[in-house]
Design a protein around this motif. Structure first.
Motif, mmCIF file in Angstrom:
data_model
loop_
_atom_site.group_PDB
_atom_site.id
_atom_site.type_symbol
_atom_site.label_atom_id
_atom_site.label_comp_id
_atom_site.label_asym_id
_atom_site.label_seq_id
_atom_site.Cartn_x
_atom_site.Cartn_y
_atom_site.Cartn_z
ATOM 1 N N GLN A 122 0.834 -1.202 0.000
ATOM 2 C CA GLN A 122 0.000 0.000 0.000
ATOM 3 C C GLN A 122 0.873 1.258 0.000
ATOM 4 O OE1 GLN A 122 -0.124 -2.476 2.462
ATOM 5 N NE2 GLN A 122 -2.246 -2.829 3.096
ATOM 6 N N ARG A 123 0.405 2.280 -0.693
ATOM 7 C CA ARG A 123 1.072 3.582 -0.737
ATOM 8 C C ARG A 123 0.001 4.662 -0.572
ATOM 9 N NH1 ARG A 123 4.465 0.167 -1.117
ATOM 10 N NH2 ARG A 123 6.436 0.215 -2.270
ATOM 11 N N PHE A 124 0.411 5.862 -0.152
ATOM 12 C CA PHE A 124 -0.541 6.949 0.104
ATOM 13 C C PHE A 124 0.067 8.274 -0.340
ATOM 14 C CE2 PHE A 124 -0.824 3.585 3.189
ATOM 15 C CZ PHE A 124 -2.153 3.222 3.127
ATOM 16 N N VAL A 125 -0.719 9.055 -1.048
ATOM 17 C CA VAL A 125 -0.320 10.415 -1.409
ATOM 18 C C VAL A 125 -1.264 11.357 -0.667
ATOM 19 C CG1 VAL A 125 0.076 12.088 -3.242
ATOM 20 C CG2 VAL A 125 0.411 9.636 -3.695
ATOM 21 N N VAL A 126 -0.700 12.213 0.188
ATOM 22 C CA VAL A 126 -1.482 13.166 0.966
ATOM 23 C C VAL A 126 -1.396 14.520 0.274
ATOM 24 C CG1 VAL A 126 -1.780 14.276 3.216
ATOM 25 C CG2 VAL A 126 -0.991 11.901 3.091
ATOM 26 N N VAL A 127 -2.551 15.071 -0.090
ATOM 27 C CA VAL A 127 -2.597 16.325 -0.850
ATOM 28 C C VAL A 127 -3.274 17.391 -0.001
ATOM 29 C CG1 VAL A 127 -3.339 17.435 -2.991
ATOM 30 C CG2 VAL A 127 -2.819 14.971 -2.972
ATOM 31 N N THR A 128 -2.534 18.465 0.313
ATOM 32 C CA THR A 128 -3.100 19.560 1.106
ATOM 33 C C THR A 128 -3.002 20.911 0.395
ATOM 34 O OG1 THR A 128 -0.985 19.826 2.262
ATOM 35 C CG2 THR A 128 -2.646 18.414 3.318
ATOM 36 N N ALA A 129 -2.147 21.043 -0.607
ATOM 37 C CA ALA A 129 -1.997 22.322 -1.317
ATOM 38 C C ALA A 129 -3.308 22.672 -2.015
ATOM 39 C CB ALA A 129 -0.857 22.236 -2.326
ATOM 40 N N PRO A 130 -3.895 23.846 -1.724
ATOM 41 C CA PRO A 130 -5.213 24.191 -2.295
ATOM 42 C C PRO A 130 -5.284 24.103 -3.818
ATOM 43 C CG PRO A 130 -4.644 25.716 -0.545
ATOM 44 C CD PRO A 130 -3.415 24.874 -0.785
ATOM 45 N N ALA A 131 -4.277 24.618 -4.519
ATOM 46 C CA ALA A 131 -4.321 24.602 -5.982
ATOM 47 C C ALA A 131 -4.297 23.173 -6.511
ATOM 48 C CB ALA A 131 -3.143 25.392 -6.548
ATOM 49 N N LEU A 132 -3.512 22.329 -5.874
ATOM 50 C CA LEU A 132 -3.422 20.943 -6.320
ATOM 51 C C LEU A 132 -4.707 20.180 -5.992
ATOM 52 C CD1 LEU A 132 -1.670 18.872 -7.697
ATOM 53 C CD2 LEU A 132 -0.553 18.400 -5.496
ATOM 54 N N ARG A 133 -5.325 20.495 -4.857
ATOM 55 C CA ARG A 133 -6.613 19.873 -4.530
ATOM 56 C C ARG A 133 -7.664 20.234 -5.583
ATOM 57 N NH1 ARG A 133 -6.455 22.461 0.572
ATOM 58 N NH2 ARG A 133 -8.642 22.989 0.229
ATOM 59 N N ARG A 134 -7.645 21.482 -6.019
ATOM 60 C CA ARG A 134 -8.599 21.903 -7.057
ATOM 61 C C ARG A 134 -8.330 21.179 -8.372
ATOM 62 N NH1 ARG A 134 -7.959 26.891 -4.404
ATOM 63 N NH2 ARG A 134 -6.313 27.535 -5.845
ATOM 64 N N LEU B 272 -0.033 13.959 -9.616
ATOM 65 C CA LEU B 272 0.656 13.673 -8.353
ATOM 66 C C LEU B 272 1.970 12.925 -8.550
ATOM 67 C CD1 LEU B 272 -2.501 12.589 -6.296
ATOM 68 C CD2 LEU B 272 -1.527 14.887 -6.579
ATOM 69 N N ALA B 273 2.415 12.792 -9.799
ATOM 70 C CA ALA B 273 3.684 12.124 -10.124
ATOM 71 C C ALA B 273 3.717 10.700 -9.588
ATOM 72 C CB ALA B 273 4.875 12.938 -9.586
ATOM 73 N N ILE B 274 2.584 10.000 -9.661
ATOM 74 C CA ILE B 274 2.522 8.609 -9.210
ATOM 75 C C ILE B 274 3.158 7.737 -10.291
ATOM 76 C CG2 ILE B 274 0.965 6.704 -8.644
ATOM 77 C CD1 ILE B 274 -1.033 8.840 -7.626
ATOM 78 N N PRO B 275 4.093 6.863 -9.910
ATOM 79 C CA PRO B 275 4.774 6.029 -10.915
ATOM 80 C C PRO B 275 3.810 5.104 -11.648
ATOM 81 C CG PRO B 275 5.927 5.961 -8.798
ATOM 82 C CD PRO B 275 4.614 6.657 -8.554
ATOM 83 N N ALA B 276 4.220 4.668 -12.836
ATOM 84 C CA ALA B 276 3.369 3.830 -13.676
ATOM 85 C C ALA B 276 3.065 2.481 -13.042
ATOM 86 C CB ALA B 276 4.033 3.638 -15.044
ATOM 87 N N ASP B 277 3.965 1.987 -12.174
ATOM 88 C CA ASP B 277 3.741 0.666 -11.568
ATOM 89 C C ASP B 277 2.939 0.736 -10.273
ATOM 90 O OD1 ASP B 277 5.714 1.839 -10.010
ATOM 91 O OD2 ASP B 277 6.937 0.013 -9.843
#
Length: 201
Positions: free
Chosen positions: A45-57, A153-158
């Motif tokens: 399991q992996r997790f990306v936590v997003v809090t930056a307002p512009a990125l959330r939008r 979010l720059a999540i890798p292809a794998d």
């Protein structure tokens, strides 16, 4: 909070107040999800936590089509949440783990009838949702465009994103019509010893 109370209070929340979420609470929630089980202790399991307002939008607009949701008369759900968490799984963690010597003789991940990375991703997701309630917060989960999530979010292809968890302090929201269906009775979902055997009969 009592565990039964945590389970009872868990629901999918689709509107949040402007109150910020303390970073410590987010860390504890993600750590609870990290503690979820994984086949062979593969920890895929992996997790990306997003809090930056512009990125959330951006996530809301480009990966979740929030505009269409709002056009149906709802409040902004995804962009209105102060925290987004994207749970993911990496299947190669399982392939690598089950190639190790202590797993010799075990079925190879690509031969599994049910790929356990999806099971483990679901276990992590549920741990995350329950941990949010335990922190006096609310959470929701929705499907999202995986390709868009990877790009934003720059999540890798794998690595495969499962969707998006919204997290924050709940605000009054429109009741989901799905709740009108009610929960199926225990006798229709629980079977004793064999399918069709009603518990207690």
């Amino acid at each position: 909070m009592d565990f039964a109370e945590v389970v009872r209070r868990r629901r999918m929340v689709r509107r949040y107040s402007d109150a910020p979420v303390k970073p410590g609470a987010v860390e504890r929630i993600v750590d609870a999800a990290r503690a979820a089980p994984s086949a062979g202790f593969s920890q895929g399991q992996r997790f990306v936590v997003v809090t930056a307002p512009a990125l959330r939008r951006q996530v809301a607009d480009e990966a979740c089509d929030e505009r269409a949701y709002v056009a149906r008369g709802f409040h902004p759900w995804i962009s209105g949440a102060p925290v987004l968490i994207v749970p993911c799984v990496r299947p190669d963690d399982y392939r690598e783990r089950y190639a190790e010597p202590d797993k010799a003789g075990s079925a190879a991940p690509d031969d599994w009838e049910v790929p356990f990375w999806w099971v483990d991703g679901g276990a992590a997701l549920m741990a995350l949702l329950l941990a949010a309630v335990n922190e006096q917060l609310a959470a929701g989960f929705l499907a999202a465009d995986g390709t868009a999530l990877r790009r934003l979010l720059a999540i890798p292809a794998d690595v495969a994103p499962l969707g998006v968890v919204t997290l924050g302090h709940p605000a009054a929201d429109r009741r989901s019509s799905s709740l009108d269906r009610g929960r199926r009775p225990r006798t229709s979902v629980v079977h004793d010893d064999r399918w069709g055997q009603v518990p207690g009969s």
